[in-house]
Design a protein around this motif. Structure first.
Motif, PDB file in Angstrom:
ATOM      1  N   ALA A 162      -6.817  -3.874  -4.313  1.00 14.90           N
ATOM      2  CA  ALA A 162      -6.264  -5.067  -3.668  1.00 14.90           C
ATOM      3  C   ALA A 162      -7.210  -6.256  -3.796  1.00 14.90           C
ATOM      4  CB  ALA A 162      -5.982  -4.783  -2.195  1.00 14.90           C
ATOM      5  N   GLN A 163      -8.505  -5.969  -3.875  1.00 15.85           N
ATOM      6  CA  GLN A 163      -9.492  -7.061  -3.928  1.00 15.85           C
ATOM      7  C   GLN A 163      -9.441  -7.809  -5.259  1.00 15.85           C
ATOM      8  OE1 GLN A 163     -11.011  -7.317  -0.945  1.00 15.85           O
ATOM      9  NE2 GLN A 163     -10.064  -5.358  -0.364  1.00 15.85           N
ATOM     10  N   HIS A 164      -9.027  -7.151  -6.336  1.00 16.58           N
ATOM     11  CA  HIS A 164      -9.087  -7.835  -7.634  1.00 16.58           C
ATOM     12  C   HIS A 164      -7.770  -7.824  -8.402  1.00 16.58           C
ATOM     13  CE1 HIS A 164      -9.210  -3.994  -9.806  1.00 16.58           C
ATOM     14  NE2 HIS A 164      -9.936  -3.571  -8.793  1.00 16.58           N
ATOM     15  N   ASP A 165      -6.790  -6.996  -7.984  1.00 21.20           N
ATOM     16  CA  ASP A 165      -5.544  -6.922  -8.749  1.00 21.20           C
ATOM     17  C   ASP A 165      -4.347  -6.760  -7.808  1.00 21.20           C
ATOM     18  OD1 ASP A 165      -3.741  -6.804 -10.760  1.00 21.20           O
ATOM     19  OD2 ASP A 165      -4.319  -4.819 -11.506  1.00 21.20           O
ATOM     20  N   VAL A 201       0.849  -1.201   0.000  1.00 24.66           N
ATOM     21  CA  VAL A 201       0.000   0.000   0.000  1.00 24.66           C
ATOM     22  C   VAL A 201       0.885   1.252   0.000  1.00 24.66           C
ATOM     23  CG1 VAL A 201      -1.722   1.311   1.313  1.00 24.66           C
ATOM     24  CG2 VAL A 201      -1.930  -1.179   1.112  1.00 24.66           C
ATOM     25  N   ALA A 202       1.935   1.207   0.813  1.00 20.94           N
ATOM     26  CA  ALA A 202       2.850   2.350   0.878  1.00 20.94           C
ATOM     27  C   ALA A 202       3.479   2.608  -0.488  1.00 20.94           C
ATOM     28  CB  ALA A 202       3.933   2.078   1.920  1.00 20.94           C
ATOM     29  N   LYS A 203       3.904   1.531  -1.146  1.00 17.75           N
ATOM     30  CA  LYS A 203       4.549   1.686  -2.457  1.00 17.75           C
ATOM     31  C   LYS A 203       3.555   2.182  -3.501  1.00 17.75           C
ATOM     32  CE  LYS A 203       8.615   0.168  -1.239  1.00 17.75           C
ATOM     33  NZ  LYS A 203       9.769   1.068  -1.194  1.00 17.75           N
ATOM     34  N   ALA A 259      -1.644  -8.279  -7.793  1.00 18.74           N
ATOM     35  CA  ALA A 259      -0.350  -8.360  -8.484  1.00 18.74           C
ATOM     36  C   ALA A 259       0.180  -6.973  -8.829  1.00 18.74           C
ATOM     37  CB  ALA A 259      -0.489  -9.204  -9.741  1.00 18.74           C
ATOM     38  N   ALA A 260      -0.709  -6.091  -9.267  1.00 19.14           N
ATOM     39  CA  ALA A 260      -0.280  -4.733  -9.639  1.00 19.14           C
ATOM     40  C   ALA A 260       0.288  -4.018  -8.412  1.00 19.14           C
ATOM     41  CB  ALA A 260      -1.451  -3.946 -10.215  1.00 19.14           C
ATOM     42  N   LEU A 261      -0.302  -4.268  -7.255  1.00 18.77           N
ATOM     43  CA  LEU A 261       0.165  -3.588  -6.035  1.00 18.77           C
ATOM     44  C   LEU A 261       1.498  -4.174  -5.560  1.00 18.77           C
ATOM     45  CD1 LEU A 261      -3.273  -3.187  -4.247  1.00 18.77           C
ATOM     46  CD2 LEU A 261      -1.963  -1.437  -5.443  1.00 18.77           C
ATOM     47  N   HIS A 262       1.679  -5.488  -5.777  1.00 19.24           N
ATOM     48  CA  HIS A 262       2.979  -6.073  -5.409  1.00 19.24           C
ATOM     49  C   HIS A 262       4.089  -5.475  -6.274  1.00 19.24           C
ATOM     50  CE1 HIS A 262       0.909  -8.819  -2.884  1.00 19.24           C
ATOM     51  NE2 HIS A 262       0.509  -9.650  -3.815  1.00 19.24           N
ATOM     52  N   ALA A 263       3.727  -5.011  -7.489  1.00 19.81           N
ATOM     53  CA  ALA A 263       4.739  -4.500  -8.427  1.00 19.81           C
ATOM     54  C   ALA A 263       5.012  -3.007  -8.240  1.00 19.81           C
ATOM     55  CB  ALA A 263       4.294  -4.769  -9.857  1.00 19.81           C
ATOM     56  N   ALA A 264       4.172  -2.326  -7.465  1.00 20.50           N
ATOM     57  CA  ALA A 264       4.334  -0.877  -7.277  1.00 20.50           C
ATOM     58  C   ALA A 264       5.628  -0.597  -6.493  1.00 20.50           C
ATOM     59  CB  ALA A 264       3.139  -0.316  -6.521  1.00 20.50           C
ATOM     60  N   PRO A 265       6.259   0.546  -6.681  1.00 20.90           N
ATOM     61  CA  PRO A 265       5.861   1.636  -7.578  1.00 20.90           C
ATOM     62  C   PRO A 265       6.450   1.444  -8.975  1.00 20.90           C
ATOM     63  CG  PRO A 265       7.758   2.303  -6.280  1.00 20.90           C
ATOM     64  CD  PRO A 265       7.445   0.891  -5.873  1.00 20.90           C
TER      65      PRO A 265
END
Ligand code: PLP
Length: 484
Positions: A449-452, A398-400, A454-460
């Motif tokens: 976070a509920q549906h994607d 979330v921070a990233k 993976a995108a959040l793991h890849a941020a920023p």
């Protein structure tokens, strides 16, 4: 990005030193360098572009929302820089005769008077360079106080488990052993645990109030009195005074010594290592032990008094980071008596507004307290434990992700007593629109976070580098240029 040593060309340069206006001194041959210094060969334009490029890679308060809990990244008024840049302050030397620096002594004297009033203390020193240094100084005062009374068995400092990490470290550095006591579910001091911990070996207690969960401890008067009855002293970690400045005074809560981070509450730029000022105030009983020299008034003039036989000595060269005190005094004078409590009211209001927009979605800690409708103070802590269990998205993710929305992350994984913690401190200097944008961003991330996940793991994905190895970045930095 190229380093400055890799730019330019031999022979290029931009010496802009004025002609020497004093007789040249003969440097003893043994002390003279054998070869010229290896400086970058760059012209003024290249230097200017180099530092602009570096500045663009950093994120500061001037770039966007910076809710770094406990750190009070508030806007630093530009007028502070104007006064701190006045020739009468920047052009003086610490060894100058006191009679020629009455203005500078006046700054230390006035800042001391205002800040002792704000904290409810009797005297203050501006020598410590930052907060943790102030803690060490304050603890040495406590040590000197007990020693002067021949009370030598007091070797322990009590620190709640919710304390800022610098507290136990400073206590250990000052030669005390640290007694940790647990907090209640509400992040407050467990009175029963405190009563059990105090005794004839108690030198003192170190406390932050509001605590690191952003809660004001309702038992504060009882806490400080338990310690006093046991013969100990109370130390107030006032690094971040934003919630209470001008409203409640540590001295009235029963504290005997306090440090302030002028570089947090009193608006001087910080981060990246300083310079700061960890001003330390104390009650009259400890005044004789304050670091020397000390500003005092004699025959209408101010001077540095070095004759302080009980002093713990000097804790820093000369008089501390003096220009930080100039900035803080400017801030105090600009805000005035009415403005200072407004700072605290708006800091608390902003935090509660932001929290209220998040509470239906995120979990805040301590949950029981918020269920009862108790407001937070200047900051609040979110726990992303449930989100992580449900979606795999962590506080780190979330921070990233916030960085991709041009916001600085909140403080992460602190306090340690909350799992997957994000500690959010918006400060009083943010507008409603900024707070709304931050709430929108956090809510959007939660739903993503509920549906994607993976995108959040890849941020920023919008920053120059993504996720550096934190430990390597902190412990293994290469800051020397290796010349061929
Ligand atoms: C920032 C902070 C400190 C340490 O201050 P430094 O200037 O970083 O040494 C100590 N306690 C609390 C509560 C803080 O927020």
């Amino acid at each position: 990005m190229k380093l400055i040593f890799e730019k330019g060309k031999p022979g290029r340069g931009c010496s802009i030193l004025p002609p020497c206006d004093v007789p040249g001194a003969a440097i003893p041959l043994a002390l003279a360098r054998k070869s010229p210094p290896r400086l970058p060969w760059v012209d003024e334009n290249e230097i200017s572009r180099h530092y602009s490029a570096l500045a663009k890679r950093a994120f500061g308060v001037n770039d966007g929302f910076y809710p770094l809990g406990s750190c009070t990244m508030k806007y630093n008024p530009k007028v502070n820089e104007e006064t701190a840049g006045l020739g009468g302050f920047t052009g003086i030397h610490p060894l100058q005769d006191d009679r020629t620096i009455q203005g500078a002594l006046g700054v230390l004297d006035a800042a001391g008077r205002y800040l002792t009033e704000i904290t409810g203390m009797d005297a203050m020193t501006f020598q410590p360079a930052a907060g943790a240094h102030g803690e060490l100084t304050g603890l040495l005062l406590i040590k000197a106080y007990h020693a002067a009374r021949g009370d030598n068995g007091r070797t322990k400092i009590i620190v709640p488990d919710s304390a800022h990490g610098t507290n136990p470290a400073s206590a250990a550095m000052a030669g005390f052993s640290v007694v940790n006591i647990p907090s209640t579910g509400e992040g407050c001091v467990d009175l029963a645990a405190l009563r059990t911990a105090v005794g004839p070996d108690t030198a003192g207690l170190m406390l932050t109030n509001p605590n690191t969960l952003g809660m004001f401890d309702p038992n504060i008067a009882e806490i400080t009195s338990i310690v006093h009855q046991a013969g100990g002293l109370n130390y107030y970690d006032g690094a971040n005074l934003n919630a209470v400045v001008g409203i409640v005074r540590p001295g009235d809560m029963g504290f005997d010594v306090v440090h302030l981070n002028l570089h947090k509450t009193f608006s001087t730029p910080h981060g990246g290592g300083g310079p700061g000022s960890g001003a330390v105030g104390c009650k009259a009983v400890m005044e004789p032990f304050l670091p020397r020299p000390w500003v005092k008034k004699t025959d209408g003039a101010l001077c540095f008094d070095h004759d302080r036989p009980q002093s713990i000595g000097q804790v820093r060269a000369f008089h501390g980071n003096f220009l930080v005190v100039v900035r803080a005094l400017t801030y105090l004078l600009m805000m005035g008596k009415e403005g200072i409590p407004e700072v605290a009211r708006n800091a608390v209001l902003n935090a509660n507004y932001l929290l209220s927009r998040l509470l239906d979605t995120y979990d805040a800690a301590p949950a029981e307290v918020y269920k009862k409708g108790v407001p937070c103070m200047h900051e609040f802590v979110l726990s992303l434990e449930r989100l992580k269990e449900e979606t795999g998205v962590s506080a780190m993710d979330v921070a990233k992700a916030l960085q991709d929305k041009n916001m600085h992350p909140p403080t992460m994984y602190f306090p340690l007593i909350v799992h997957e913690a994000l500690m959010v401190e918006p400060t009083e200097t943010e507008s409603l629109e900024t707070l709304d944008a931050a709430a929108d961003a956090l809510l959007e991330i939660y739903h993503q976070a509920q549906h994607d996940a993976a995108a959040l793991h890849a941020a920023p994905v919008t920053t120059v580098i993504g996720r550096p190895d934190d430990v390597k970045a902190a412990r293994d930095t290469e800051i020397r240029y290796r010349f061929q």
